[in-house]
Scaffold this active site. Structure first.
Site, mmCIF file in Angstrom:
data_model
loop_
_atom_site.group_PDB
_atom_site.id
_atom_site.type_symbol
_atom_site.label_atom_id
_atom_site.label_comp_id
_atom_site.label_asym_id
_atom_site.label_seq_id
_atom_site.Cartn_x
_atom_site.Cartn_y
_atom_site.Cartn_z
ATOM 1 N N GLU A 1 -49.175 -20.495 7.251
ATOM 2 C CA GLU A 1 -49.974 -21.195 8.243
ATOM 3 C C GLU A 1 -50.644 -22.391 7.580
ATOM 4 O O GLU A 1 -50.951 -23.388 8.217
ATOM 5 C CB GLU A 1 -51.028 -20.223 8.801
ATOM 6 C CG GLU A 1 -51.766 -20.726 9.999
ATOM 7 C CD GLU A 1 -53.260 -20.748 9.785
ATOM 8 O OE1 GLU A 1 -53.943 -21.397 10.579
ATOM 9 O OE2 GLU A 1 -53.748 -20.147 8.811
ATOM 10 N N ARG B 1 -51.835 -21.611 16.904
ATOM 11 C CA ARG B 1 -51.934 -22.423 15.677
ATOM 12 C C ARG B 1 -51.032 -23.661 15.738
ATOM 13 O O ARG B 1 -50.498 -24.099 14.716
ATOM 14 C CB ARG B 1 -51.575 -21.594 14.428
ATOM 15 C CG ARG B 1 -52.489 -20.400 14.149
ATOM 16 C CD ARG B 1 -53.875 -20.856 13.743
ATOM 17 N NE ARG B 1 -54.649 -19.771 13.158
ATOM 18 C CZ ARG B 1 -55.337 -18.863 13.862
ATOM 19 N NH1 ARG B 1 -55.355 -18.922 15.189
ATOM 20 N NH2 ARG B 1 -56.025 -17.931 13.254
ATOM 21 N N SER C 1 -56.370 -17.311 6.472
ATOM 22 C CA SER C 1 -55.036 -16.716 6.647
ATOM 23 C C SER C 1 -54.001 -17.632 6.019
ATOM 24 O O SER C 1 -53.889 -18.793 6.411
ATOM 25 C CB SER C 1 -54.681 -16.579 8.117
ATOM 26 O OG SER C 1 -55.597 -15.771 8.771
HETATM 27 N N1 EPU Z 1 -54.268 -5.408 9.035
HETATM 28 C C1 EPU Z 1 -53.808 -4.529 8.081
HETATM 29 N N2 EPU Z 1 -53.974 -4.865 6.760
HETATM 30 C C2 EPU Z 1 -54.566 -6.023 6.370
HETATM 31 C C3 EPU Z 1 -55.027 -6.912 7.366
HETATM 32 C C4 EPU Z 1 -54.862 -6.592 8.695
HETATM 33 O O1 EPU Z 1 -53.262 -3.469 8.370
HETATM 34 O O2 EPU Z 1 -54.686 -6.247 5.168
HETATM 35 C C5 EPU Z 1 -54.155 -5.028 10.457
HETATM 36 C C6 EPU Z 1 -55.523 -4.667 11.016
HETATM 37 O O3 EPU Z 1 -55.829 -3.324 10.811
HETATM 38 C C7 EPU Z 1 -55.370 -4.978 12.483
HETATM 39 C C8 EPU Z 1 -54.402 -6.139 12.487
HETATM 40 O O4 EPU Z 1 -53.752 -6.137 11.210
HETATM 41 O O5 EPU Z 1 -54.782 -3.906 13.164
HETATM 42 C C9 EPU Z 1 -55.060 -7.468 12.770
HETATM 43 O O6 EPU Z 1 -56.019 -7.749 11.782
HETATM 44 P P1 EPU Z 1 -57.271 -8.740 12.031
HETATM 45 O O7 EPU Z 1 -57.949 -8.368 13.286
HETATM 46 O O8 EPU Z 1 -58.046 -8.794 10.779
HETATM 47 O O9 EPU Z 1 -56.647 -10.144 12.350
HETATM 48 P P2 EPU Z 1 -55.379 -10.926 11.790
HETATM 49 O O10 EPU Z 1 -54.311 -10.892 12.815
HETATM 50 O O11 EPU Z 1 -55.033 -10.384 10.433
HETATM 51 C C10 EPU Z 1 -56.088 -13.211 12.861
HETATM 52 C C11 EPU Z 1 -56.258 -14.642 12.468
HETATM 53 C C12 EPU Z 1 -57.560 -14.847 11.707
HETATM 54 C C13 EPU Z 1 -58.706 -14.423 12.605
HETATM 55 C C14 EPU Z 1 -58.487 -12.954 12.974
HETATM 56 C C15 EPU Z 1 -59.528 -12.421 13.933
HETATM 57 C C16 EPU Z 1 -54.021 -15.557 12.174
HETATM 58 C C17 EPU Z 1 -53.019 -16.106 11.213
HETATM 59 N N3 EPU Z 1 -55.148 -15.099 11.635
HETATM 60 O O12 EPU Z 1 -55.954 -12.425 11.673
HETATM 61 O O13 EPU Z 1 -57.669 -16.253 11.449
HETATM 62 O O14 EPU Z 1 -59.961 -14.579 11.948
HETATM 63 O O15 EPU Z 1 -57.194 -12.796 13.644
HETATM 64 O O16 EPU Z 1 -59.267 -12.841 15.221
HETATM 65 O O17 EPU Z 1 -53.771 -15.563 13.374
HETATM 66 C C18 EPU Z 1 -57.308 -17.995 9.838
HETATM 67 O O18 EPU Z 1 -56.499 -18.475 10.639
HETATM 68 O O19 EPU Z 1 -57.548 -18.548 8.733
HETATM 69 C C19 EPU Z 1 -57.960 -16.723 10.161
HETATM 70 C C20 EPU Z 1 -58.746 -16.088 9.289
#
Ligand code: EPU
Length: 329
Positions: A325, A157, A229
Site C-alpha cells: 500500500e 485506498r 499498513s
Molecule cells: N489480524 C490478525 N493478525 C494481525 C493483524 C490483524 O489476525 O497481525 C486480524 C485481526 O484480528 C482482525 C483483522 O485482521 O480480525 C483486521 O485487523 P484490523 O482491524 O487491525 O485492521 P486491518 O485490516 O489489519 C485496516 C487498515 C488500517 C486501519 C485498520 C482499522 C488497510 C491496509 N489497513 O487494517 O489502516 O487502521 O483497518 O480500520 O486497510 C493504514 O492504512 O496505514 C492503516 C493503519
C-alpha cells in the site's frame, strides 16, 4: 543535497537533489512560471506512506498551504475548505473541538490533508471519501481545476490522483462536508469494546477511543520507523474465499457484496509465520502484522527484501498476492 530523513516516517536516510516548499497557490504558480519546477519531481505530503529505496535525483515538492475555512453552513451541516498542507490530525482535532461529525474515526492517522485525499485514507469503517465534496488542484502547467468527489474515482485506498498520469496534478485545497448533529460510526467491534470504558459516547470520547486503539496496535514512528499498513488487504473472488474458508474456518473476512471478499493481510501474514519476525534491520511488527518496521538504520532495500519474503510466504501458503500500500520510490 537535501536530507529526506525528516520527510519520511520510515526513517530512511536518503537525500533529494532539490527540495522546494510553497505556502500558497500564487506561490506555486510563481515557481512554475519561473521554471523552478524541474523534472523529475516527486510531490510528497507528510511522508507517512512512502518508502525511499535510493537518493532522489530530482526535485521533491511539498505543500505548506494551511488554513481551515468555513465556506458553508446550514442548520445540519458545515463545509470546511482545508489547505493541503494542514496536518491531518490537526484537522480532525479541530472538527472534534468544534462539534463537527464525520472524521473522528480517522483520528491519529499520520500525514497531511492533500495526501489523505490522494490515497483515500480509511479506518474503523470510515473512508475520507465519505466526507470529501471537492478537491482543488493546480497542475504542472499552472492550470487550476476543481474535481467534484464523483470525479475522483474513489475506491479502497485509491483515487484518480494516484494514477501515474496524474502525478503532475497537485492538490491545493480539499473541501469536507461534516455533520453538526451526533451520528457515530461504531460498527467496528474494537471501537465498541473500547467505548465500554466510558459512561457515554461523545465526539471527544470517540476520538480518544480511536487514539487509544491505534497507540496500542500501531508503532510510533519516533520509536520504530514505519508507514502504517505496508500492504493492502487483498480482495479475492468469492469462490476462492470459499475454498480457503473450508481449510481455515477462522479466517476473518469482509464480504464486499459484489461477488468479492476482502481478507485481512495481517491475518494472512500472521498465519504465514511472519508476525514479529525480522530480516536484517527490518521486522514485521509484533502487534500488527500488516506493519513493517525499521529496527534502526534500515535502507529502503532492507524493507523491500522483508516485504518480498512476506509476500512469497503468503503466496505459497494461500495463493494470494498481497500488494504494498506504501509508495515505493
Ligand atoms: N489480524 C490478525 N493478525 C494481525 C493483524 C490483524 O489476525 O497481525 C486480524 C485481526 O484480528 C482482525 C483483522 O485482521 O480480525 C483486521 O485487523 P484490523 O482491524 O487491525 O485492521 P486491518 O485490516 O489489519 C485496516 C487498515 C488500517 C486501519 C485498520 C482499522 C488497510 C491496509 N489497513 O487494517 O489502516 O487502521 O483497518 O480500520 O486497510 C493504514 O492504512 O496505514 C492503516 C493503519
Amino acid at each position: 543535497m537535501h536530507s529526506l530523513l525528516p520527510h519520511n516516517t520510515f526513517g530512511i536516510d536518503v537525500s533529494a537533489a532539490r527540495f522546494v516548499e510553497y505556502a500558497s497557490v500564487p506561490e506555486l504558480k510563481g515557481l512554475i512560471a519561473q521554471g523552478s519546477i524541474t523534472t523529475p519531481f516527486l510531490h510528497i505530503g507528510g511522508g507517512s506512506n512512502l518508502l525511499f529505496t535510493a537518493d532522489y535525483d530530482g526535485l521533491v515538492l511539498h505543500s505548506r498551504i494551511g488554513g481551515i475555512e468555513l465556506t458553508d453552513e446550514t442548520a445540519d451541516k458545515v463545509t470546511l475548505r482545508v489547505g493541503a498542507g494542514v496536518v491531518w490530525d490537526d484537522f480532525v482535532r479541530h472538527c472534534v473541538e468544534q462539534g463537527y461529525y464525520g472524521v473522528e474515526n480517522l483520528s491519529l492517522i499520520p500525514g497531511e490533508v492533500g495526501a489523505a485525499a490522494v490515497q483515500n485514507i480509511g479506518a474503523y469503517g470510515v473512508e475520507v471519501k465519505d466526507v470529501i465534496t471537492a478537491v482543488e488542484t493546480v497542475n504542472i502547467r499552472g492550470k487550476e481545476r476543481v474535481y467534484l468527489r464523483e470525479e475522483c474515482e474513489y475506491a479502497y485506498r485509491h483515487s484518480l490522483f494516484k494514477r501515474a498520469e496524474n502525478k503532475d496534478t497537485f492538490i491545493s485545497y480539499v473541501s469536507f462536508r461534516l455533520g453538526k448533529h451526533p451520528v457515530y460510526r461504531l460498527e467496528y467491534g474494537a471501537v465498541r469494546q473500547e467505548l465500554e470504558h466510558y459512561p457515554e459516547v461523545s465526539l471527544p470520547v470517540v476520538r480518544q477511543a480511536i487514539i487509544d486503539i491505534r497507540r496500542r496496535k500501531l508503532p510510533d514512528p519516533a520509536e520504530w520507523g514505519n508507514a502504517g499498513s505496508f500492504f493492502m488487504n487483498p480482495v479475492v473472488p468469492r469462490a476462492q474465499w470459499e475454498a480457503l474458508q473450508a481449510e481455515y474456518p477462522d479466517m476473518p473476512h469482509y464480504d464486499l457484496g459484489d461477488g468479492r471478499v476482502k481478507i485481512p493481510a495481517g491475518w494472512l501474514i500472521e498465519r504465514s509465520g511472519w508476525k514479529g519476525r525480522s530480516l536484517g534491520p527490518a521486522a514485521v511488527y509484533d502487534k500488527q502484522a500488516l506493519v513493517l518496521i525499521n529496527l534502526g538504520g534500515a535502507k529502503g532495500s532492507d524493507i523491500v527484501a522483508l516485504s518480498d519474503a512476506v509476500r512469497a510466504a503468503v503466496r505459497q501458503k494461500f495463493d494470494i498476492d498481497i500488494r504494498p500500500e506504501v509508495n515505493i520510490i
